[in-house]
Design an enzyme around this catalytic site. Sequence first.
Site, PDB file in Angstrom:
ATOM      1  N   PRO A   2       0.795  -1.212   0.000  1.00 33.50           N
ATOM      2  CA  PRO A   2       0.000   0.000   0.000  1.00 33.50           C
ATOM      3  C   PRO A   2       0.834   1.272   0.000  1.00 33.50           C
ATOM      4  CG  PRO A   2      -0.401  -1.329   1.971  1.00 33.50           C
ATOM      5  CD  PRO A   2       0.669  -1.982   1.215  1.00 33.50           C
ATOM      6  N   GLU A   3       0.584   2.123  -0.970  1.00 30.35           N
ATOM      7  CA  GLU A   3       1.182   3.461  -1.005  1.00 30.35           C
ATOM      8  C   GLU A   3       0.031   4.450  -0.809  1.00 30.35           C
ATOM      9  OE1 GLU A   3       3.808   3.832  -4.409  1.00 30.35           O
ATOM     10  OE2 GLU A   3       4.028   1.670  -4.544  1.00 30.35           O
ATOM     11  N   LYS A  59       1.681   7.486   4.501  1.00 28.12           N
ATOM     12  CA  LYS A  59       1.087   6.152   4.412  1.00 28.12           C
ATOM     13  C   LYS A  59       0.528   5.687   5.748  1.00 28.12           C
ATOM     14  CE  LYS A  59       4.675   5.091   1.058  1.00 28.12           C
ATOM     15  NZ  LYS A  59       5.924   4.320   0.862  1.00 28.12           N
ATOM     16  N   ARG A 262      15.648  -1.411  -4.059  1.00 33.86           N
ATOM     17  CA  ARG A 262      14.278  -1.485  -4.567  1.00 33.86           C
ATOM     18  C   ARG A 262      14.279  -1.794  -6.057  1.00 33.86           C
ATOM     19  NH1 ARG A 262      14.005  -1.552   0.017  1.00 33.86           N
ATOM     20  NH2 ARG A 262      13.011  -0.146   1.466  1.00 33.86           N
TER      21      ARG A 262
END
Length: 275
Positions: A2-3, A59, A262
């Site tokens: 979730p962003e 977030k 990432r």
Amino acid sequence: MPELPEVQVVINYLNSNIINKKIIDIEIRLQKLFKNIRPIDFKKKVTNHSFKNIIRKGKYLIFILDNGAIVLSHLRMEGKYNYDKNDKIEKHDHIIYKFADNTTLKYNDSRQFGTIHYFNNINDALNSKELKKIGIDPFDENFNSKSLLSQFKKSNKKLKTFLLDQSHIAGIGNIYANEICFATGLSPESLCCNLSSKDIENIIIETKKILKESIKYNGTTIHSFTFSKWDIGNYQDKLLVHGRKKCPRCENDIIKLKINGRGTYFCKKCQKIKK
DNA sequence: AAGTTCCCCTGTTAGC
DNA sequence: TGCTAACAGGGGAACT
């Protein structure tokens, strides 16, 4: 993972389901989620109250209780909230709020990376080390190149790294960072201090556009398994570069490498590097 | 001081 | 087929 858009979708979902329902019991099955309070104390303080509103900072989900106390929740990679009427406990259900009307809210997190903090009031929460460092929100009216120009200009970070740093801009995660770089035609390896004012202006514009569009589609769903009610996003079909093999613009191969650990996707032809 | 790397964790996938 | 290793990743801690 979730962003900002996904967190907003979760918050909308929660606000339309659990507000003002009296919490009559809380079952805690994974103690380590609780970072600044003992689970037993959390249960004592929150039981017999209700959630008045849920808002977002970056977030983080900020649950505001009827007495003004705050439950701060971060979903990290796999955290999910699932509101329903059955009390069947699924694997990885770690917190179960039971409401007076026999419905339940369950926090489910297969990787156990999520966090819960408790604060006595909103000021304590906003001044906590967790929230204090969060940078400007892309939907804030002051989110513009003026407020971010100097941060970009004096940063020696790569663009991708900058976008992921929550102290600069709140809410961008790995997927949207890749998309923003693609949309602006900038390589994620570009150094921030070498970006032009026009580049920075474009980054601001594309960030707003992409996040807004994603919320419209209920966010992005890229998981191997999905079961919570909110987890029905469709923005994954709109992603132009993240997870792709071919550039949708020029048909060349998408490069995949790691920036700060990432997974980073970009098109060498369409995205210019400014070293 | 600022930037980088490692680590937390489990389900999935790639490779043998 | 069945095992193991690599991978996924947000953010904090520990490092350079």
